[in-house]
Motif scaffolding. Structure first.
Motif, PDB file in Angstrom:
ATOM      1  N   TYR A 186       0.818  -1.211   0.000  1.00  0.00           N
ATOM      2  CA  TYR A 186       0.000   0.000   0.000  1.00  0.00           C
ATOM      3  C   TYR A 186       0.855   1.266   0.000  1.00  0.00           C
ATOM      4  N   GLU A 187       2.018   1.218   0.624  1.00  0.00           N
ATOM      5  CA  GLU A 187       2.876   2.400   0.639  1.00  0.00           C
ATOM      6  C   GLU A 187       3.269   2.819  -0.778  1.00  0.00           C
ATOM      7  N   LYS A 188       3.584   1.830  -1.597  1.00  0.00           N
ATOM      8  CA  LYS A 188       3.969   2.132  -2.976  1.00  0.00           C
ATOM      9  C   LYS A 188       2.770   2.641  -3.773  1.00  0.00           C
ATOM     10  N   LEU A 189       1.588   2.104  -3.470  1.00  0.00           N
ATOM     11  CA  LEU A 189       0.383   2.568  -4.151  1.00  0.00           C
ATOM     12  C   LEU A 189       0.117   4.035  -3.871  1.00  0.00           C
ATOM     13  N   LEU A 190       0.359   4.443  -2.636  1.00  0.00           N
ATOM     14  CA  LEU A 190       0.105   5.838  -2.271  1.00  0.00           C
ATOM     15  C   LEU A 190       0.939   6.780  -3.135  1.00  0.00           C
ATOM     16  N   CYS A 191       2.199   6.461  -3.280  1.00  0.00           N
ATOM     17  CA  CYS A 191       3.059   7.334  -4.090  1.00  0.00           C
ATOM     18  C   CYS A 191       2.727   7.229  -5.571  1.00  0.00           C
ATOM     19  N   ALA A 192       2.298   6.053  -5.996  1.00  0.00           N
ATOM     20  CA  ALA A 192       1.903   5.886  -7.392  1.00  0.00           C
ATOM     21  C   ALA A 192       0.665   6.706  -7.724  1.00  0.00           C
ATOM     22  N   LEU A 193      -0.163   6.975  -6.714  1.00  0.00           N
ATOM     23  CA  LEU A 193      -1.326   7.838  -6.901  1.00  0.00           C
ATOM     24  C   LEU A 193      -0.947   9.313  -6.939  1.00  0.00           C
ATOM     25  N   VAL A 194      -0.035   9.702  -6.054  1.00  0.00           N
ATOM     26  CA  VAL A 194       0.264  11.129  -5.867  1.00  0.00           C
ATOM     27  C   VAL A 194       1.226  11.667  -6.911  1.00  0.00           C
ATOM     28  N   ARG A 195       2.256  10.904  -7.262  1.00  0.00           N
ATOM     29  CA  ARG A 195       3.315  11.440  -8.111  1.00  0.00           C
ATOM     30  C   ARG A 195       2.850  11.869  -9.503  1.00  0.00           C
ATOM     31  N   PRO A 196       2.012  11.097 -10.196  1.00  0.00           N
ATOM     32  CA  PRO A 196       1.551  11.587 -11.502  1.00  0.00           C
ATOM     33  C   PRO A 196       0.762  12.892 -11.388  1.00  0.00           C
ATOM     34  N   ARG A 197       0.029  13.054 -10.310  1.00  0.00           N
ATOM     35  CA  ARG A 197      -0.739  14.292 -10.138  1.00  0.00           C
ATOM     36  C   ARG A 197       0.193  15.464  -9.862  1.00  0.00           C
ATOM     37  N   THR A 198       1.277  15.225  -9.114  1.00  0.00           N
ATOM     38  CA  THR A 198       2.268  16.280  -8.893  1.00  0.00           C
ATOM     39  C   THR A 198       2.887  16.710 -10.215  1.00  0.00           C
TER      40      THR A 198
ATOM     41  N   THR B  86      -7.583  22.716  -1.080  1.00  0.00           N
ATOM     42  CA  THR B  86      -7.299  21.700  -0.062  1.00  0.00           C
ATOM     43  C   THR B  86      -6.623  20.490  -0.672  1.00  0.00           C
ATOM     44  N   LEU B  87      -7.101  20.068  -1.844  1.00  0.00           N
ATOM     45  CA  LEU B  87      -6.524  18.917  -2.526  1.00  0.00           C
ATOM     46  C   LEU B  87      -5.069  19.162  -2.889  1.00  0.00           C
ATOM     47  N   ALA B  88      -4.771  20.322  -3.414  1.00  0.00           N
ATOM     48  CA  ALA B  88      -3.396  20.652  -3.802  1.00  0.00           C
ATOM     49  C   ALA B  88      -2.470  20.645  -2.584  1.00  0.00           C
ATOM     50  N   GLU B  89      -2.943  21.225  -1.484  1.00  0.00           N
ATOM     51  CA  GLU B  89      -2.133  21.257  -0.257  1.00  0.00           C
ATOM     52  C   GLU B  89      -1.904  19.860   0.295  1.00  0.00           C
ATOM     53  N   GLN B  90      -2.946  19.028   0.249  1.00  0.00           N
ATOM     54  CA  GLN B  90      -2.835  17.661   0.767  1.00  0.00           C
ATOM     55  C   GLN B  90      -1.833  16.844  -0.037  1.00  0.00           C
ATOM     56  N   GLU B  91      -1.896  16.965  -1.355  1.00  0.00           N
ATOM     57  CA  GLU B  91      -0.978  16.204  -2.199  1.00  0.00           C
ATOM     58  C   GLU B  91       0.464  16.632  -1.997  1.00  0.00           C
ATOM     59  N   THR B  92       0.676  17.928  -1.832  1.00  0.00           N
ATOM     60  CA  THR B  92       2.030  18.430  -1.584  1.00  0.00           C
ATOM     61  C   THR B  92       2.588  17.869  -0.284  1.00  0.00           C
ATOM     62  N   GLU B  93       1.740  17.837   0.733  1.00  0.00           N
ATOM     63  CA  GLU B  93       2.172  17.317   2.031  1.00  0.00           C
ATOM     64  C   GLU B  93       2.500  15.831   1.955  1.00  0.00           C
ATOM     65  N   LEU B  94       1.646  15.056   1.270  1.00  0.00           N
ATOM     66  CA  LEU B  94       1.901  13.623   1.144  1.00  0.00           C
ATOM     67  C   LEU B  94       3.178  13.365   0.350  1.00  0.00           C
ATOM     68  N   GLU B  95       3.374  14.123  -0.715  1.00  0.00           N
ATOM     69  CA  GLU B  95       4.575  13.965  -1.538  1.00  0.00           C
ATOM     70  C   GLU B  95       5.819  14.248  -0.702  1.00  0.00           C
ATOM     71  N   ASP B  96       5.780  15.339   0.065  1.00  0.00           N
ATOM     72  CA  ASP B  96       6.951  15.749   0.843  1.00  0.00           C
ATOM     73  C   ASP B  96       7.235  14.796   1.999  1.00  0.00           C
TER      74      ASP B  96
ATOM     75  N   LEU C  17       5.680  11.549   2.862  1.00  0.00           N
ATOM     76  CA  LEU C  17       5.629  10.104   2.748  1.00  0.00           C
ATOM     77  C   LEU C  17       6.444   9.572   1.568  1.00  0.00           C
ATOM     78  N   CYS C  18       6.212  10.142   0.389  1.00  0.00           N
ATOM     79  CA  CYS C  18       6.864   9.601  -0.792  1.00  0.00           C
ATOM     80  C   CYS C  18       8.375   9.815  -0.745  1.00  0.00           C
ATOM     81  N   GLN C  19       8.808  10.969  -0.296  1.00  0.00           N
ATOM     82  CA  GLN C  19      10.235  11.244  -0.205  1.00  0.00           C
ATOM     83  C   GLN C  19      10.893  10.310   0.815  1.00  0.00           C
ATOM     84  N   MET C  20      10.164  10.035   1.894  1.00  0.00           N
ATOM     85  CA  MET C  20      10.671   9.157   2.926  1.00  0.00           C
ATOM     86  C   MET C  20      10.856   7.731   2.390  1.00  0.00           C
ATOM     87  N   LEU C  21       9.896   7.290   1.578  1.00  0.00           N
ATOM     88  CA  LEU C  21       9.980   5.941   1.019  1.00  0.00           C
ATOM     89  C   LEU C  21      11.157   5.807   0.056  1.00  0.00           C
TER      90      LEU C  21
END
Length: 379
Positions: free
Chosen positions: A53-65, A361-371, A373-377
Motif C-alpha cells: 500500500y505504501e507504494k500505491l500511495l506514491c503511485a497515486l500522488v506522483r503523476p498528479r504532482t 485543499t486537494l493541492a495542499e494535501q498532495e504536496t504534504e503527502l509527496e513531501d 511520505l513519498c520522499q521518505m519511502l
C-alpha cells in the motif's frame, strides 16, 4: 502475502475557481502515462500494480504532482475534484479526438452522461473461477463502495438531490448483466453481446464490477471495481481498497462465501436487489437504506460497512495492512466527500465556493503527502 492492486484515475482539469476546461489532448501529447477520454475535459492515468500500500500511495500522488506542474506551465490551470461537471457545462460534448469512431458512437449514444470522473480499482486474481466468485460477491456489495466514495452531488452549479449524480445518470451497459456462474458463462455471454451489438467491443461492459485482463473475455487476471466516484484523498482511497482486498481474501479462503450458495435469493432476484441498492446508494450514499443480499434485511449502508469492517479487520491484521483499512472509520464518522459538500451547501455556501476551496485543499494535501511520505519511502 497480498494481492496486487492498481488504479485507473480520471480527473477534470480547469481553473482554480472550478471552471472545467479541456486540456487532455495537450497533456497526452506532452506527458507520458496519461490517456485521453472521449471528452477533452478529463484525463486518465493508470498506476502500475503493486502489492504494498505504501507504494500505491506514491503511485497515486506522483503523476498528479507532475500534472500539476505541467498545468501551471500552460496557464492558471489545476486539477478539479468531484465526479461530475459540478459547475457545468453538461449541454456540450468536447471531443478529445474528433476522428475516433468509437468516441463518435459514445457521444451520439450517451452524450455527456459519460463525461464523469471516477476511480477504477483493479485487484489481481489469477485463477479465473476464483475471480468469478469474487466478482459475484463484490457486485452485490458494490453499492457499499459507492456509498464510501460518493463525491458528485452537484451538476451545472446546482445540487441534484443525489450524492452520486455520476452513478445515478451513468449509462450502465448492457442494461442487463447476469451473475456469471463461471468463466465459460462469461465468455459465452460476451460473445453474444458482441454479436447482438449491445457491446461495441470487449471494453464496452460498463457495470459496477467486471472481469479484466489482456485478452478479454478469454485471458483474465483481475477484478475491476468501476462503481466508485473519484476519491481524491489517497488515504481514503487506500482504505476503500483495503476493505475490498480483505473481502476478496475472505472469499478466496472461504469458497462457500458465494452469493450463489449462501443467499436465499435466485440469481435474477439478486440482480434486481443489487440494482435497487445501487440506486439507493447513488441517492443517499452512507445514509441509504439497503437490502442485504444474504437474508433480505433492511440495513443502512453505513451500518453494513461497519459490519464488514469488523469482519475484515482480522483478515487485514493477519496480512499486515490493517493500518490502511482503519481510515474507513473516519469516513463513516465524518462523511464522504458528497456529504461534506452538501453540509457546506446547506450552510449557504455556493457550489463554486465549495469546489474552489476543495481544489485548494486537494493541492495542499498532495504536496504534504509527496513531501512527507513519498520522499521518505525513496530515502
Amino acid at each position: 502475502m497480498l494481492l496486487s492492486k492498481g488504479f485507473e484515475v480520471e480527473m477534470y482539469t480547469g481553473t482554480p475557481q472550478g471552471q472545467i476546461i479541456g486540456l487532455s489532448d495537450k497533456i497526452v501529447a506532452d506527458l507520458d502515462g496519461f490517456v485521453i477520454e472521449p471528452d477533452n475535459r478529463n484525463v486518465e492515468y493508470t498506476t502500475a500494480p503493486f502489492y504494498r500500500y505504501e507504494k500505491l500511495l506514491c503511485a497515486l500522488v506522483r503523476p498528479r504532482t507532475q500534472l500539476r506542474h505541467y498545468l501551471k506551465q500552460q496557464g492558471d490551470y489545476t486539477l478539479i475534484p468531484g465526479s461530475t461537471l459540478s459547475l457545468g457545462d453538461s449541454t456540450q460534448f468536447h471531443r478529445s479526438d474528433p476522428q475516433n469512431p468509437y468516441h463518435t458512437y459514445i457521444e451520439q449514444t450517451y452524450g455527456t452522461k459519460v463525461v464523469t470522473a471516477s476511480i477504477h480499482i483493479n485487484i489481481g486474481i489469477s485463477d479465473p473461477e476464483t475471480l468469478m466468485r469474487a466478482i459475484r460477491l463484490v457486485r452485490l456489495e458494490a453499492p457499499l463502495y459507492l456509498a464510501l466514495s460518493a463525491s458528485s452531488p452537484f451538476l451545472d452549479n446546482q445540487a441534484t438531490g443525489h450524492h452520486s449524480t455520476r452513478w445515478q445518470m451513468f449509462p450502465k451497459t448492457p442494461t442487463h448483466v447476469p451473475l456469471f456462474e463461471n468463466h465459460p458463462h462469461f465468455i459465452r455471454w460476451t460473445q453474444e453481446q458482441l454479436n447482438l451489438g449491445t457491446m461495441q467491443n470487449v471494453r464496452h461492459l460498463w457495470s459496477s464490477v467486471r472481469p479484466n485482463g489482456d485478452n478479454r473475455p478469454y485471458n483474465l487476471n483481475r477484478l475491476e471495481l468501476r462503481i466508485c466516484d473519484l476519491v481524491t484523498d489517497p488515504i481514503a482511497l487506500l482504505a476503500i481498497t483495503a476493505l475490498l482486498e480483505a473481502r476478496i481474501w475472505q472469499t478466496i479462503e472461504n469458497p462457500s462465501l458465494d452469493p450463489l450458495n449462501t443467499s436465499q435469493y435466485t440469481p435474477e432476484e439478486l440482480i434486481h436487489l443489487t440494482d435497487n441498492n445501487e440506486t439507493s446508494a447513488a441517492h443517499q450514499s452512507l445514509d441509504a437504506q439497503l437490502q442485504h443480499w444474504q437474508d433480505g434485511r433492511t440495513i443502512t449502508a453505513k451500518d453494513w460497512i461497519e459490519e464488514l469492517y469488523e469482519q475484515t479487520r482480522p483478515v487485514a491484521k493477519k496480512r499486515g495492512f490493517s493500518c490502511f483499512l482503519s481510515p474507513i472509520k473516519k469516513i463513516l464518522r465524518e462523511g464522504n466527500t458528497a456529504q461534506q459538500w452538501l453540509k457546506m451547501y446547506s450552510s449557504q455556501q455556493t457550489c463554486q465556493d465549495i469546489i474552489a476551496n476543495s481544489i485548494q485543499t486537494l493541492a495542499e494535501q498532495e504536496t504534504e503527502l509527496e513531501d512527507k511520505l513519498c520522499q521518505m519511502l525513496v530515502a
